[in-house]
Write a protein that holds these residues in place. Sequence first.
Motif, PDB file in Angstrom:
ATOM      1  N   ASP A  77     -39.558 -58.857 -13.919  1.00 16.59           N
ATOM      2  CA  ASP A  77     -39.421 -59.220 -15.321  1.00 16.59           C
ATOM      3  C   ASP A  77     -38.157 -60.063 -15.446  1.00 16.59           C
ATOM      4  O   ASP A  77     -37.076 -59.630 -15.042  1.00 16.59           O
ATOM      5  N   LYS A  78     -38.286 -61.239 -16.032  1.00 14.46           N
ATOM      6  CA  LYS A  78     -37.123 -62.128 -16.132  1.00 14.46           C
ATOM      7  C   LYS A  78     -36.035 -61.560 -17.041  1.00 14.46           C
ATOM      8  O   LYS A  78     -34.884 -61.963 -16.951  1.00 14.46           O
ATOM      9  N   GLU A  79     -36.381 -60.620 -17.900  1.00  9.53           N
ATOM     10  CA  GLU A  79     -35.385 -60.017 -18.784  1.00  9.53           C
ATOM     11  C   GLU A  79     -34.571 -58.927 -18.098  1.00  9.53           C
ATOM     12  O   GLU A  79     -33.554 -58.491 -18.613  1.00  9.53           O
ATOM     13  N   ILE A  80     -35.028 -58.460 -16.947  1.00  7.10           N
ATOM     14  CA  ILE A  80     -34.280 -57.484 -16.164  1.00  7.10           C
ATOM     15  C   ILE A  80     -33.542 -58.273 -15.096  1.00  7.10           C
ATOM     16  O   ILE A  80     -34.144 -58.793 -14.163  1.00  7.10           O
ATOM     17  N   ASN A  81     -32.268 -58.369 -15.240  1.00  8.50           N
ATOM     18  CA  ASN A  81     -31.447 -59.180 -14.329  1.00  8.50           C
ATOM     19  C   ASN A  81     -31.005 -58.362 -13.132  1.00  8.50           C
ATOM     20  O   ASN A  81     -29.827 -58.108 -12.929  1.00  8.50           O
ATOM     21  N   SER A  82     -31.966 -57.932 -12.327  1.00  6.33           N
ATOM     22  CA  SER A  82     -31.613 -57.143 -11.160  1.00  6.33           C
ATOM     23  C   SER A  82     -32.704 -57.278 -10.114  1.00  6.33           C
ATOM     24  O   SER A  82     -33.888 -57.235 -10.430  1.00  6.33           O
ATOM     25  N   ASP A  83     -32.273 -57.458  -8.876  1.00  7.49           N
ATOM     26  CA  ASP A  83     -33.208 -57.454  -7.763  1.00  7.49           C
ATOM     27  C   ASP A  83     -33.249 -56.083  -7.096  1.00  7.49           C
ATOM     28  O   ASP A  83     -33.965 -55.879  -6.128  1.00  7.49           O
ATOM     29  N   GLU A  84     -32.472 -55.165  -7.632  1.00  2.43           N
ATOM     30  CA  GLU A  84     -32.378 -53.826  -7.070  1.00  2.43           C
ATOM     31  C   GLU A  84     -33.613 -53.004  -7.451  1.00  2.43           C
ATOM     32  O   GLU A  84     -34.169 -53.152  -8.535  1.00  2.43           O
ATOM     33  N   ALA A  85     -34.023 -52.144  -6.555  1.00  2.42           N
ATOM     34  CA  ALA A  85     -35.171 -51.279  -6.808  1.00  2.42           C
ATOM     35  C   ALA A  85     -34.760 -50.116  -7.714  1.00  2.42           C
ATOM     36  O   ALA A  85     -33.608 -49.691  -7.721  1.00  2.42           O
TER      37      ALA A  85
ATOM     38  N   LEU B 110     -45.030 -52.007 -18.591  1.00  2.00           N
ATOM     39  CA  LEU B 110     -45.253 -51.701 -17.188  1.00  2.00           C
ATOM     40  C   LEU B 110     -46.643 -52.170 -16.747  1.00  2.00           C
ATOM     41  O   LEU B 110     -46.833 -52.577 -15.603  1.00  2.00           O
ATOM     42  N   MET B 111     -47.590 -52.148 -17.668  1.00  2.00           N
ATOM     43  CA  MET B 111     -48.931 -52.631 -17.354  1.00  2.00           C
ATOM     44  C   MET B 111     -49.015 -54.156 -17.417  1.00  2.00           C
ATOM     45  O   MET B 111     -49.888 -54.758 -16.803  1.00  2.00           O
ATOM     46  N   GLN B 112     -48.106 -54.792 -18.150  1.00  2.00           N
ATOM     47  CA  GLN B 112     -48.154 -56.243 -18.313  1.00  2.00           C
ATOM     48  C   GLN B 112     -47.364 -56.985 -17.240  1.00  2.00           C
ATOM     49  O   GLN B 112     -47.659 -58.133 -16.941  1.00  2.00           O
ATOM     50  N   LYS B 113     -46.351 -56.366 -16.693  1.00  2.00           N
ATOM     51  CA  LYS B 113     -45.471 -57.011 -15.715  1.00  2.00           C
ATOM     52  C   LYS B 113     -45.895 -56.647 -14.296  1.00  2.00           C
ATOM     53  O   LYS B 113     -46.491 -55.601 -14.059  1.00  2.00           O
ATOM     54  N   ALA B 114     -45.531 -57.515 -13.364  1.00  2.10           N
ATOM     55  CA  ALA B 114     -45.796 -57.223 -11.957  1.00  2.10           C
ATOM     56  C   ALA B 114     -44.792 -56.177 -11.478  1.00  2.10           C
ATOM     57  O   ALA B 114     -43.599 -56.278 -11.749  1.00  2.10           O
ATOM     58  N   VAL B 115     -45.286 -55.188 -10.774  1.00  2.00           N
ATOM     59  CA  VAL B 115     -44.455 -54.117 -10.240  1.00  2.00           C
ATOM     60  C   VAL B 115     -44.748 -54.022  -8.746  1.00  2.00           C
ATOM     61  O   VAL B 115     -45.908 -53.943  -8.343  1.00  2.00           O
ATOM     62  N   THR B 116     -43.698 -54.042  -7.943  1.00  2.00           N
ATOM     63  CA  THR B 116     -43.894 -53.929  -6.490  1.00  2.00           C
ATOM     64  C   THR B 116     -43.328 -52.606  -6.005  1.00  2.00           C
ATOM     65  O   THR B 116     -42.284 -52.147  -6.471  1.00  2.00           O
ATOM     66  N   LEU B 117     -44.025 -52.014  -5.067  1.00  2.00           N
ATOM     67  CA  LEU B 117     -43.599 -50.763  -4.460  1.00  2.00           C
ATOM     68  C   LEU B 117     -42.648 -51.085  -3.319  1.00  2.00           C
ATOM     69  O   LEU B 117     -43.008 -51.778  -2.376  1.00  2.00           O
ATOM     70  N   VAL B 118     -41.415 -50.612  -3.442  1.00  2.00           N
ATOM     71  CA  VAL B 118     -40.430 -50.833  -2.379  1.00  2.00           C
ATOM     72  C   VAL B 118     -40.669 -49.808  -1.287  1.00  2.00           C
ATOM     73  O   VAL B 118     -40.810 -50.141  -0.128  1.00  2.00           O
ATOM     74  N   TYR B 119     -40.707 -48.545  -1.643  1.00  2.00           N
ATOM     75  CA  TYR B 119     -41.169 -47.504  -0.744  1.00  2.00           C
ATOM     76  C   TYR B 119     -41.543 -46.296  -1.583  1.00  2.00           C
ATOM     77  O   TYR B 119     -41.074 -46.102  -2.691  1.00  2.00           O
ATOM     78  N   ASN B 120     -42.432 -45.485  -1.024  1.00  2.00           N
ATOM     79  CA  ASN B 120     -42.921 -44.339  -1.783  1.00  2.00           C
ATOM     80  C   ASN B 120     -42.282 -43.048  -1.296  1.00  2.00           C
ATOM     81  O   ASN B 120     -41.409 -43.057  -0.449  1.00  2.00           O
ATOM     82  N   LEU B 121     -42.760 -41.953  -1.839  1.00  2.00           N
ATOM     83  CA  LEU B 121     -42.185 -40.642  -1.530  1.00  2.00           C
ATOM     84  C   LEU B 121     -42.190 -40.304  -0.049  1.00  2.00           C
ATOM     85  O   LEU B 121     -41.273 -39.662   0.451  1.00  2.00           O
ATOM     86  N   GLU B 122     -43.242 -40.714   0.668  1.00  2.00           N
ATOM     87  CA  GLU B 122     -43.399 -40.288   2.050  1.00  2.00           C
ATOM     88  C   GLU B 122     -42.555 -41.091   3.027  1.00  2.00           C
ATOM     89  O   GLU B 122     -42.399 -40.704   4.174  1.00  2.00           O
ATOM     90  N   GLU B 123     -42.086 -42.269   2.634  1.00  2.00           N
ATOM     91  CA  GLU B 123     -41.309 -43.040   3.602  1.00  2.00           C
ATOM     92  C   GLU B 123     -39.983 -43.498   3.005  1.00  2.00           C
ATOM     93  O   GLU B 123     -39.827 -43.602   1.808  1.00  2.00           O
ATOM     94  N   THR B 124     -39.051 -43.744   3.856  1.00  2.00           N
ATOM     95  CA  THR B 124     -37.717 -44.185   3.453  1.00  2.00           C
ATOM     96  C   THR B 124     -37.625 -45.692   3.571  1.00  2.00           C
ATOM     97  O   THR B 124     -38.514 -46.327   4.126  1.00  2.00           O
ATOM     98  N   PRO B 125     -36.544 -46.314   3.072  1.00  2.00           N
ATOM     99  CA  PRO B 125     -36.440 -47.769   3.126  1.00  2.00           C
ATOM    100  C   PRO B 125     -36.522 -48.354   4.524  1.00  2.00           C
ATOM    101  O   PRO B 125     -36.948 -49.471   4.714  1.00  2.00           O
ATOM    102  N   ASP B 126     -36.154 -47.567   5.546  1.00  2.00           N
ATOM    103  CA  ASP B 126     -36.194 -48.119   6.907  1.00  2.00           C
ATOM    104  C   ASP B 126     -37.579 -47.956   7.551  1.00  2.00           C
ATOM    105  O   ASP B 126     -37.774 -48.310   8.706  1.00  2.00           O
TER     106      ASP B 126
END
Length: 181
Positions: A124-132, A160-176
């Motif tokens: 969302d261009k109104e959210i100025n963050s690349d952080e998850a 949330l239904m109108q904007k694109a949302v990407t999954l960084v990682y889910n409950l079962e896995e960590t960022p690595d």
Amino acid sequence: MEEFLSSYKNEFLATIITLVVIIFLKYLLDKTIRKIGRISNIAEPRTVLISKYVSGLLTIIGLGIIFFIWGFDYKEVGLVFSSVFAVIGVALFASWSILSNVTAGVVLFFSFPFKIGDRVKILDKEINSDEAYLIEDIKAFHVSLRKENGELLVYPNNLLMQKAVTLVYNLEETPDGTEET
């Protein structure tokens, strides 16, 4: 009293059948919604909320059927319902986003690919963050998202239904990419 009961025997029977069917449908749909919630690993409060919505809808439908069975004058019942819906309509028009957020909350319950505990990015261009953001809670009107630094973002369900949302990682896995234990 006996004359009253004998003259309205069919209406009483139809009302009892309607009540039994509505109660059975409420039970069956509640079990189904809870099973979907369990299979999809959806938080219990969300499942209960959707069950309440469905139960309320079935109650309204049941009342309509009972009014029909007893032969209420449609003009009088129509006047009551139109008055109630006019008041509700004005209230919801004044804050239309409430209705859209509740509707989006129901849709998200059945089709949302993310769960509480997942990390997501909202494009969302109104959210100025690349952080998850960590999904902390999913309510009827909004989703609570938290950054690593503790900042809380309360994001409306309809957006949330109108904007694109990407999954960084889910409950079962960590960022690595490794599995959590």
